[in-house]
Design a protein around this motif. Sequence first.
Motif, PDB file in Angstrom:
ATOM      1  N   ALA A 255      36.580  44.371  47.160  1.00  0.00           N
ATOM      2  CA  ALA A 255      38.036  44.167  47.212  1.00  0.00           C
ATOM      3  C   ALA A 255      38.472  43.125  46.189  1.00  0.00           C
ATOM      4  O   ALA A 255      39.528  43.260  45.549  1.00  0.00           O
ATOM      5  CB  ALA A 255      38.457  43.742  48.622  1.00  0.00           C
ATOM      6  N   ALA A 256      37.647  42.078  46.010  1.00  0.00           N
ATOM      7  CA  ALA A 256      38.012  41.031  45.049  1.00  0.00           C
ATOM      8  C   ALA A 256      38.039  41.594  43.627  1.00  0.00           C
ATOM      9  O   ALA A 256      38.887  41.206  42.806  1.00  0.00           O
ATOM     10  CB  ALA A 256      37.035  39.857  45.154  1.00  0.00           C
ATOM     11  N   VAL A 257      37.128  42.508  43.318  1.00  0.00           N
ATOM     12  CA  VAL A 257      37.123  43.135  41.987  1.00  0.00           C
ATOM     13  C   VAL A 257      38.403  43.962  41.803  1.00  0.00           C
ATOM     14  O   VAL A 257      39.071  43.885  40.762  1.00  0.00           O
ATOM     15  CB  VAL A 257      35.867  44.020  41.800  1.00  0.00           C
ATOM     16  CG1 VAL A 257      35.937  44.789  40.481  1.00  0.00           C
ATOM     17  CG2 VAL A 257      34.598  43.175  41.872  1.00  0.00           C
ATOM     18  N   TYR A 258      38.770  44.729  42.828  1.00  0.00           N
ATOM     19  CA  TYR A 258      39.996  45.538  42.726  1.00  0.00           C
ATOM     20  C   TYR A 258      41.229  44.631  42.608  1.00  0.00           C
ATOM     21  O   TYR A 258      42.131  44.905  41.812  1.00  0.00           O
ATOM     22  CB  TYR A 258      40.155  46.447  43.951  1.00  0.00           C
ATOM     23  CG  TYR A 258      39.077  47.497  44.135  1.00  0.00           C
ATOM     24  CD1 TYR A 258      38.209  47.841  43.108  1.00  0.00           C
ATOM     25  CD2 TYR A 258      38.946  48.165  45.356  1.00  0.00           C
ATOM     26  CE1 TYR A 258      37.231  48.802  43.294  1.00  0.00           C
ATOM     27  CE2 TYR A 258      37.977  49.135  45.543  1.00  0.00           C
ATOM     28  CZ  TYR A 258      37.114  49.442  44.519  1.00  0.00           C
ATOM     29  OH  TYR A 258      36.159  50.404  44.710  1.00  0.00           O
ATOM     30  N   ASP A 259      41.263  43.581  43.427  1.00  0.00           N
ATOM     31  CA  ASP A 259      42.404  42.651  43.378  1.00  0.00           C
ATOM     32  C   ASP A 259      42.611  42.135  41.961  1.00  0.00           C
ATOM     33  O   ASP A 259      43.731  42.097  41.444  1.00  0.00           O
ATOM     34  CB  ASP A 259      42.155  41.434  44.286  1.00  0.00           C
ATOM     35  CG  ASP A 259      42.341  41.746  45.765  1.00  0.00           C
ATOM     36  OD1 ASP A 259      42.812  42.846  46.092  1.00  0.00           O
ATOM     37  OD2 ASP A 259      42.009  40.864  46.585  1.00  0.00           O
ATOM     38  N   ALA A 260      41.490  41.700  41.346  1.00  0.00           N
ATOM     39  CA  ALA A 260      41.589  41.113  39.996  1.00  0.00           C
ATOM     40  C   ALA A 260      42.079  42.155  39.006  1.00  0.00           C
ATOM     41  O   ALA A 260      42.941  41.871  38.153  1.00  0.00           O
ATOM     42  CB  ALA A 260      40.232  40.555  39.578  1.00  0.00           C
ATOM     43  N   ALA A 261      41.570  43.390  39.112  1.00  0.00           N
ATOM     44  CA  ALA A 261      41.947  44.429  38.149  1.00  0.00           C
ATOM     45  C   ALA A 261      43.414  44.835  38.311  1.00  0.00           C
ATOM     46  O   ALA A 261      44.074  45.210  37.340  1.00  0.00           O
ATOM     47  CB  ALA A 261      41.039  45.648  38.321  1.00  0.00           C
ATOM     48  N   LEU A 262      43.919  44.764  39.544  1.00  0.00           N
ATOM     49  CA  LEU A 262      45.276  45.265  39.807  1.00  0.00           C
ATOM     50  C   LEU A 262      46.353  44.185  39.680  1.00  0.00           C
ATOM     51  O   LEU A 262      47.548  44.503  39.699  1.00  0.00           O
ATOM     52  CB  LEU A 262      45.339  45.888  41.206  1.00  0.00           C
ATOM     53  CG  LEU A 262      44.496  47.162  41.367  1.00  0.00           C
ATOM     54  CD1 LEU A 262      44.493  47.622  42.820  1.00  0.00           C
ATOM     55  CD2 LEU A 262      45.009  48.270  40.456  1.00  0.00           C
ATOM     56  N   ALA A 263      45.928  42.924  39.539  1.00  0.00           N
ATOM     57  CA  ALA A 263      46.915  41.842  39.449  1.00  0.00           C
ATOM     58  C   ALA A 263      47.875  42.119  38.297  1.00  0.00           C
ATOM     59  O   ALA A 263      47.457  42.449  37.187  1.00  0.00           O
ATOM     60  CB  ALA A 263      46.195  40.508  39.244  1.00  0.00           C
ATOM     61  N   GLY A 264      49.161  42.030  38.593  1.00  0.00           N
ATOM     62  CA  GLY A 264      50.168  42.240  37.552  1.00  0.00           C
ATOM     63  C   GLY A 264      50.486  43.696  37.258  1.00  0.00           C
ATOM     64  O   GLY A 264      51.327  43.992  36.421  1.00  0.00           O
TER      65      GLY A 264
END
Length: 365
Positions: A255-264
């Motif tokens: 989830a942390a990887v997805y969060d970082a990729a989707l930020a912004g």
Amino acid sequence: MIPFNDLRRAVAARRPEHEAALARVAESGWYVLGPEGRAFEDEFAMAVCGGGHAAGVASGTDAIELALRALGVGPGDEVVTQANTCIPTIAGIERAGATPVLCDVEPAAGTMDPDSLQGALSPRTRAVVPVHLYGQCADVDAVRAVTGTIPIVEDCAQAHGARLRSRPAGSMGTLAAFSFYPTKNLGGLGDGGAVASRDAELAERVRLLRIYGQAERYVHLEHGINSRLDELQAAVLRARLPHLEGGNARRRAIAAVYDAALAGTAAQPLARLDGRVHAFHLYVVRVPDRDAFQAAVETAGVQTLVHYPRPVHRHPAYTSLGERVPLTVSERLAGEIVSLPIFPELTDAEVEQIAAAAASAAGSA
Ligand SMILES: *Cc1c(COP(=O)(O)O)cnc(C)c1O
């Protein structure tokens, strides 16, 4: 194509443990309500609910039914749950003989909205079933502030290992219902479920109800049903239980990887609420144009699903349930949400591919 889930991988990752569990039961000559089930109930209550009692049953739907029946809920009673859930929550309430009543969810995370719940209560309300949706706990404390003495039955089917203010999912309600359907964070090789409770008498009542109300052989104290967790499933679940926390940690890392990729980007993950440890049964984002997003992610080789494309009262069988309070947030979410694959056995390369596919699709959606 990266599949939304691949259940074979969990077996392949621990083949010897699975084979030992299956062989042990096959050779034992005891297949229903035996030592594996009893051992699993104790291990599960301790490891997942932090203590108390658990009774193995045949499915999560049965767990909801039997938890309600243990409370004495039946015909003429109302049970309130949220409109944004899957139908088994409703089916369990109906199987108990009660009438389901829907309330709305709060927009940030899709869990039960206590204000809407307030409006859905009536003098006939006998229980409330908050759903720890997608792996994140509903605010049971805020729900209890509204329900007062009305019992709470937690629907924990998506939340094995989740926490609210340091308390495990399954430890906060009068009773709690778990499912071990194969895709759940703790799943078997078939159907299964459990009812958990801190109250030994209520747990004992579930044990009666799951075996035709039988207290001892051919002595029936109550009107029950047949709903048991069989020994094969219990043995498999015992083999998997020690890996639940590791699997949940892997889900949080993904989830942390997805969060970082989707930020912004235009794809916004549902909120992570304060005081929660998320079990990430599902990783759900809101997107402005879901059809375009899903098509783009699929073209990049990743399967997505929607949990759930319509709220309960928009199913043909349940249109009459949408009358007591406005369910506008549930309706809006159903049109915007989409789930990315998030099972522990995804490889790092697959996680990167999913993150990149989602980020690029969110750029164009
Ligand atoms: C899976 C699920 C259930 C029901 O579980 P079964 O074991 O399939 O009957 C109930 N509620 C929720 C929220 C679920 O995700």
